[in-house]
Design an enzyme around this catalytic site. Structure first.
Site, PDB file in Angstrom:
ATOM      1  N   GLY A   1       9.310   2.931   9.271  1.00  0.00           N
ATOM      2  CA  GLY A   1       8.860   3.098   8.161  1.00  0.00           C
ATOM      3  C   GLY A   1       9.098   2.099   6.814  1.00  0.00           C
TER       4      GLY A   1
ATOM      5  N   HIS B   1      11.847   6.282  -1.980  1.00  0.00           N
ATOM      6  CA  HIS B   1      11.177   5.286  -2.046  1.00  0.00           C
ATOM      7  C   HIS B   1      10.515   5.570  -3.536  1.00  0.00           C
ATOM      8  CE1 HIS B   1      12.909   2.313  -0.181  1.00  0.00           C
ATOM      9  NE2 HIS B   1      12.745   2.731   0.949  1.00  0.00           N
TER      10      HIS B   1
ATOM     11  N   CYS C   1      17.204   0.231   5.875  1.00  0.00           N
ATOM     12  CA  CYS C   1      15.687  -0.246   4.778  1.00  0.00           C
ATOM     13  C   CYS C   1      15.949  -1.851   5.260  1.00  0.00           C
ATOM     14  CB  CYS C   1      16.310   0.401   3.902  1.00  0.00           C
ATOM     15  SG  CYS C   1      14.856   0.195   2.410  1.00  0.00           S
ATOM     16  N   LEU C   2      13.833  -1.567   5.037  1.00  0.00           N
ATOM     17  CA  LEU C   2      13.248  -2.990   5.332  1.00  0.00           C
ATOM     18  C   LEU C   2      13.523  -3.921   4.133  1.00  0.00           C
ATOM     19  CD1 LEU C   2      10.063  -2.668   6.915  1.00  0.00           C
ATOM     20  CD2 LEU C   2      12.082  -3.550   7.886  1.00  0.00           C
TER      21      LEU C   2
ATOM     22  N   GLN D   1       7.778  -0.347  -1.620  1.00  0.00           N
ATOM     23  CA  GLN D   1       8.151  -1.651  -0.535  1.00  0.00           C
ATOM     24  C   GLN D   1       7.282  -3.106  -0.494  1.00  0.00           C
ATOM     25  OE1 GLN D   1       9.893   0.913   2.352  1.00  0.00           O
ATOM     26  NE2 GLN D   1      11.711  -0.770   2.695  1.00  0.00           N
TER      27      GLN D   1
ATOM     28  N   HIS E   1      13.858   9.629   4.238  1.00  0.00           N
ATOM     29  CA  HIS E   1      13.922   8.420   3.166  1.00  0.00           C
ATOM     30  C   HIS E   1      12.624   7.715   2.619  1.00  0.00           C
ATOM     31  CE1 HIS E   1      16.141   4.105   4.088  1.00  0.00           C
ATOM     32  NE2 HIS E   1      15.259   4.083   3.861  1.00  0.00           N
ATOM     33  N   GLU E   2      11.585   7.931   3.572  1.00  0.00           N
ATOM     34  CA  GLU E   2      10.412   7.271   2.320  1.00  0.00           C
ATOM     35  C   GLU E   2      10.265   8.024   1.514  1.00  0.00           C
ATOM     36  OE1 GLU E   2      10.314   4.302   3.523  1.00  0.00           O
ATOM     37  OE2 GLU E   2      11.136   4.443   5.784  1.00  0.00           O
TER      38      GLU E   2
HETATM   39 ZN   LIG Z   1      13.691   2.145   2.891  1.00  0.00          ZN
END
Ligand SMILES: [Zn+2]
Length: 174
Positions: free
Chosen positions: A45, A144, A98-99, A50, A140-141
């Site tokens: 994701g 952000h 998370c990236l 990000q 989750h996304e």
């Molecule tokens: Zn994330």
């Protein structure tokens, strides 16, 4: 094109993103770049923030299971201006990463299902109910887009425990 990631510690991640007004060719290309960037980093994701763009766009690659319960990755799903509603009262605790917070995983409690309305890359309306891990990925996304990270959803005690690890990530990636 693979885009550079924004990492934990960068104040940019704490912004609230704005809606996409028009899905231009540039926005479409950016969406494809997001998918490429997610895959290149082996993520499931990614939110626009990000990669430094404060727009309400997210992409997920659903983690599915075949008949032998073997996990595999589904087709990338893009959501523009997503609006979440109707979260299930029942919650589930599951692992997240998370990236923007590399090599860090923790269990997070979230509703087991959610309804989402959004636009796809062609401006068509999406309206669906998501369950289980896919719902988790989307929530989750979507966090952000409001400047929220999954670590914010951990119990206070846990959040305290992970502080040194977070500090390390902060200094390593910024
Ligand atoms: Zn994330």
């Amino acid at each position: 094109m693979i885009l550079p990631l924004v990492y934990y510690g960068n104040p940019k991640l704490r912004n609230r993103c704005t809606e996409v007004q028009e899905i231009t060719e540039d926005i479409k290309q950016f969406c494809y770049d997001m998918i490429e960037t997610m895959d290149a980093n082996k993520g499931v994701g990614l939110a626009a923030i990000q990669v430094g763009k404060l727009l309400r766009i997210l992409v997920i690659r659903p983690v599915l299971e075949d008949e032998d319960k073997e996990a595999y990755l589904g087709k990338a799903e893009l959501y523009i201006n997503p609006k979440l509603s109707n979260p299930a009262e029942q919650t589930q605790i599951g692992p997240e990463g998370c990236l923007s917070i590399p090599s860090f995983h923790e269990d997070v409690e979230r509703p087991i299902s959610i309804h989402v309305e959004a636009l796809d890359i062609n401006g068509n309306k999406i309206s669906k109910d998501l369950q289980g891990y896919k719902a988790r990925e989307l929530m989750h996304e979507n966090d952000h887009l409001n400047g929220v990270l999954f670590i914010d959803r951990l119990p206070a005690q846990k959040r305290k425990e992970i502080e040194p690890a977070l500090r390390e990530i902060k200094s390593k990636y910024n």
